[in-house]
Design a protein around this motif. Structure first.
Motif, PDB file in Angstrom:
ATOM      1  N   MET A  77       6.176   1.055 -10.326  1.00 48.91           N
ATOM      2  CA  MET A  77       4.772   0.682 -10.498  1.00 48.91           C
ATOM      3  C   MET A  77       4.567   0.131 -11.898  1.00 48.91           C
ATOM      4  O   MET A  77       5.062   0.694 -12.881  1.00 48.91           O
ATOM      5  N   GLU A 111      -2.685  -0.142 -11.298  1.00 46.83           N
ATOM      6  CA  GLU A 111      -1.282   0.190 -11.038  1.00 46.83           C
ATOM      7  C   GLU A 111      -0.844  -0.708  -9.888  1.00 46.83           C
ATOM      8  O   GLU A 111      -1.454  -0.693  -8.821  1.00 46.83           O
ATOM      9  N   CYS A 170       8.999   3.213  -5.178  1.00 45.18           N
ATOM     10  CA  CYS A 170       8.541   1.947  -5.749  1.00 45.18           C
ATOM     11  C   CYS A 170       8.347   2.080  -7.248  1.00 45.18           C
ATOM     12  O   CYS A 170       7.845   3.091  -7.727  1.00 45.18           O
ATOM     13  N   GLU A 225       6.372   5.929  -7.342  1.00 48.98           N
ATOM     14  CA  GLU A 225       5.575   6.276  -6.168  1.00 48.98           C
ATOM     15  C   GLU A 225       6.425   6.183  -4.914  1.00 48.98           C
ATOM     16  O   GLU A 225       7.167   5.231  -4.723  1.00 48.98           O
ATOM     17  N   ARG A 226       6.295   7.200  -4.066  1.00 43.99           N
ATOM     18  CA  ARG A 226       6.969   7.181  -2.763  1.00 43.99           C
ATOM     19  C   ARG A 226       5.954   6.678  -1.743  1.00 43.99           C
ATOM     20  O   ARG A 226       4.890   7.248  -1.586  1.00 43.99           O
ATOM     21  N   THR A 227       6.295   5.584  -1.104  1.00 48.81           N
ATOM     22  CA  THR A 227       5.417   4.984  -0.110  1.00 48.81           C
ATOM     23  C   THR A 227       6.177   4.858   1.208  1.00 48.81           C
ATOM     24  O   THR A 227       7.354   5.230   1.297  1.00 48.81           O
ATOM     25  N   HIS A 228       5.503   4.292   2.180  1.00 52.21           N
ATOM     26  CA  HIS A 228       6.150   4.033   3.468  1.00 52.21           C
ATOM     27  C   HIS A 228       7.338   3.084   3.305  1.00 52.21           C
ATOM     28  O   HIS A 228       8.227   3.045   4.161  1.00 52.21           O
ATOM     29  N   LEU A 257       0.844  -1.199   0.000  1.00 48.06           N
ATOM     30  CA  LEU A 257       0.000   0.000   0.000  1.00 48.06           C
ATOM     31  C   LEU A 257       0.877   1.245   0.000  1.00 48.06           C
ATOM     32  O   LEU A 257       2.042   1.195   0.397  1.00 48.06           O
ATOM     33  N   ALA A 258       0.311   2.358  -0.398  1.00 54.61           N
ATOM     34  CA  ALA A 258       1.054   3.613  -0.391  1.00 54.61           C
ATOM     35  C   ALA A 258       1.330   4.086   1.036  1.00 54.61           C
ATOM     36  O   ALA A 258       2.287   4.810   1.268  1.00 54.61           O
ATOM     37  N   ARG A 259       0.525   3.653   1.975  1.00 56.89           N
ATOM     38  CA  ARG A 259       0.660   4.089   3.364  1.00 56.89           C
ATOM     39  C   ARG A 259       0.934   2.872   4.250  1.00 56.89           C
ATOM     40  O   ARG A 259       0.654   1.752   3.858  1.00 56.89           O
ATOM     41  N   ASP A 301       2.378  -2.315  -7.533  1.00 58.95           N
ATOM     42  CA  ASP A 301       3.767  -2.287  -7.076  1.00 58.95           C
ATOM     43  C   ASP A 301       4.482  -3.476  -7.710  1.00 58.95           C
ATOM     44  O   ASP A 301       3.990  -4.617  -7.639  1.00 58.95           O
TER      45      ASP A 301
END
Length: 180
Positions: free
Chosen positions: A163, A127, A161, A154-157, A38-40, A129
């Motif tokens: 995509m 989309e 990443c 994408e910048r995630t926790h 997940l993004a978060r 990861d």
């Protein structure tokens, strides 16, 4: 935005997500392992998850899948408008104790069939990861075409990443299922 209609398969009922569904989803969304793509990061409380799931500013539609055999909530599925009303981005999460049992495949197929046959979509996409091999495999089994690899997109926790973009056109959809 269109309604979030009931979608049924032989085994699952996809209905609109309700605030109380966060209780059944919390164990999965509180897991670092389940949220690694997940993004978060994982959710710390059921209240935090409920607020995220029911955010009034979010422009998508959200279904939960209920297993008809036992009434258990087994996943969350989303369609988010993208570009115009004939294109949606899809998302899916199967609850931890039901992963690997075909829930995501059956429910995503039913959602795709609904979007193409009942809502006249011409395209759906996801989309993913690039490290999420299970999700990549699902998209490919459903007939999606890999259209792009967006490097460090994408910048995630988990950091930056890559995509992968997978797309499916209505004319390519061969796995249509009977909607009840």
């Amino acid at each position: 935005m269109p309604d979030t209609p009931l979608i049924e398969t032989d085994q699952y009922r996809l209905r609109k997500l309700e605030p109380g569904d966060s209780a059944a989803l919390f164990e999965t969304f509180a897991s670092e392992e389940a949220c690694r793509f997940l993004a978060r990061p994982r959710f710390e409380s059921e209240a935090e998850l409920c607020a995220w799931l029911t955010d009034p500013e979010w422009n998508g539609r959200s279904w939960v899948a209920i297993d008809k055999s036992d009434g258990a909530l087994v996943g969350r599925f989303v369609a988010v408008p993208a570009g115009d009303d004939q294109v949606s981005e899809l998302g899916y999460v199967t609850v931890a104790n039901r992963q690997g049992r075909g829930v995501a495949r059956a429910c995503t197929a039913a959602l795709i069939t609904h979007l193409f046959e009942r809502e006249d979509h011409r395209r759906v996409f996801a989309e993913i990861d690039s490290r999420n091999l299970a999700s990549v495999a699902l998209a490919e089994r459903l007939g999606f075409t890999r259209e792009a690899c967006l490097r460090e997109h994408e910048r995630t926790h988990a950091g930056l990443c890559d995509m992968l973009v997978y797309g499916l056109l209505r004319r390519e959809w061969t796995m249509g299922c009977t909607l009840l």
